[in-house]
Design a protein around this motif. Sequence first.
Motif, short mmCIF file in Angstrom:
data_model
loop_
_atom_site.label_atom_id
_atom_site.label_comp_id
_atom_site.label_asym_id
_atom_site.label_seq_id
_atom_site.Cartn_x
_atom_site.Cartn_y
_atom_site.Cartn_z
N PHE A 1 -13.66 82.20 19.46
CA PHE A 1 -12.31 81.66 19.34
C PHE A 1 -12.38 80.19 18.96
O PHE A 1 -13.06 79.40 19.62
N ASP A 2 -11.65 79.80 17.90
CA ASP A 2 -11.64 78.42 17.44
C ASP A 2 -10.27 78.12 16.85
O ASP A 2 -9.61 79.00 16.29
N ASP A 3 -9.84 76.85 16.97
CA ASP A 3 -8.54 76.47 16.42
C ASP A 3 -8.62 76.12 14.94
O ASP A 3 -7.57 75.98 14.30
N GLN A 4 -9.82 75.97 14.39
CA GLN A 4 -9.95 75.52 13.01
C GLN A 4 -10.46 76.64 12.10
O GLN A 4 -11.53 77.22 12.34
N ALA A 5 -9.67 76.94 11.07
CA ALA A 5 -10.02 78.01 10.15
C ALA A 5 -11.35 77.76 9.44
O ALA A 5 -12.04 78.71 9.06
N ALA B 1 -4.79 70.38 14.60
CA ALA B 1 -5.42 70.90 13.38
C ALA B 1 -4.53 71.93 12.68
O ALA B 1 -4.75 72.23 11.50
N ASN B 2 -3.54 72.46 13.39
CA ASN B 2 -2.67 73.49 12.81
C ASN B 2 -1.23 73.01 12.59
O ASN B 2 -0.35 73.81 12.30
N ALA C 1 -16.76 89.30 15.30
CA ALA C 1 -15.30 89.19 15.37
C ALA C 1 -14.93 87.74 15.61
O ALA C 1 -15.58 87.04 16.39
N ALA C 2 -13.89 87.27 14.94
CA ALA C 2 -13.49 85.87 15.05
C ALA C 2 -11.98 85.80 15.20
O ALA C 2 -11.24 86.45 14.47
N GLY C 3 -11.55 84.97 16.16
CA GLY C 3 -10.13 84.82 16.43
C GLY C 3 -9.67 83.40 16.19
O GLY C 3 -10.16 82.47 16.83
N HIS C 4 -8.75 83.23 15.25
CA HIS C 4 -8.19 81.90 14.98
C HIS C 4 -7.07 81.63 15.97
O HIS C 4 -6.14 82.42 16.13
N VAL C 5 -7.16 80.47 16.64
CA VAL C 5 -6.15 80.05 17.61
C VAL C 5 -5.30 78.97 16.95
O VAL C 5 -5.70 77.80 16.89
N ILE D 1 -6.91 87.85 14.75
CA ILE D 1 -8.18 88.48 14.38
C ILE D 1 -8.23 88.56 12.87
O ILE D 1 -7.42 89.25 12.24
N VAL D 2 -9.17 87.85 12.27
CA VAL D 2 -9.25 87.78 10.82
C VAL D 2 -10.16 88.89 10.30
O VAL D 2 -11.08 89.34 11.00
N PRO D 3 -9.92 89.37 9.09
CA PRO D 3 -10.79 90.40 8.52
C PRO D 3 -12.23 89.90 8.46
O PRO D 3 -12.49 88.74 8.18
N GLY D 4 -13.15 90.80 8.70
CA GLY D 4 -14.55 90.40 8.65
C GLY D 4 -15.44 91.45 9.28
O GLY D 4 -15.13 92.64 9.30
N TYR D 5 -16.54 91.00 9.83
CA TYR D 5 -17.57 91.88 10.37
C TYR D 5 -17.27 92.22 11.83
O TYR D 5 -16.87 91.37 12.61
N SER D 6 -17.48 93.47 12.18
CA SER D 6 -17.37 93.90 13.57
C SER D 6 -18.71 94.44 14.01
O SER D 6 -19.30 95.30 13.34
#
Length: 301
Positions: free
Chosen positions: A270-274, A294-295, A285-289, A141-146
């Motif tokens: 949810f996405d694998d790409q930053a 790509a990782n 809310a955004a979750g990096h997988v 969970i990256v910092p950002g808007y909730s």
Amino acid sequence: MNTHSGKLVIGISSRALFDLEASHAVFETEGREAYCNYQIEHEDDVLEPGVAFGLVRKLLALNDQARERVEVILLSRNSADTGLRVFNSIAHHDLPITRAAFTSGDSPWRYVAAFGADLFLSADPEDVRAALAAGCAAATIVPGYSRPAGQGVLKIAFDGDAVLFSDEAERIFKQHGLAAFTEAESAAAGEPLPGGPFKAFLEALTHIQSEFDPDNCPIRTALVTSRSAPAHERVIRTLRAWHIRIDEALFLGGMAKAQFLQAFGADIFFDDQATHIGPASSLMAAGHVPHGVANETPASS
């Protein structure tokens, strides 16, 4: 879905659930002892909602007197002593979270399987990578808007390749380009894609959806993918083969995703790409997988 309990079980870190940035800054600049003292001194100060708070509120709202469909478990690097502030805040916000693991600085990911969690959300990328490697759906969970923790339909959006599906197709794209990817996907249109790390989580959501009238379902899902025709067919046939319900499918052909996610009204994406997660995190809310080609670092690819 946890086969023993019949519930969807979500493990979440305290930094994903609450705004602990001030506390974390103390830890980063002054060390663990100063952090512990800070938390104890402020244990009666209620923590404000974090990025995933609204998501958790909506997940727990799926429960009713007849059925507990979702359980949320706290998995925290705090000690039990410093974690008292977190539990006080859980009580203040009236969240029905009763189970927790406090690991005093060690990674809590090893308790993901022990609790039977279907999804692990954390602000720590290394914990997330470890959980993914152990076979659990997990995202940073990256910092950002909730979004405000209101009522309404829970909306969850997923990328396709390396999230819902394996990265086999994306690997062809990364290594050989768009033309080779399109040709390969067209040739394999009738062959279901292998599952990715979030397949089982989507299956669990589909199971909960099946308990409701489709016109009044409290969950809505979306596939938001950079694919376009003719690479769409394999995706559709894969979901059909899996007997998985997806409410909306957006085939964007490389267009930026953020505005489409906003139009969908996603509570989380949810996405694998930053590169996709960054713009989305300013809107929801955004979750990096951190999974798939790509990782991978150049040395390991």
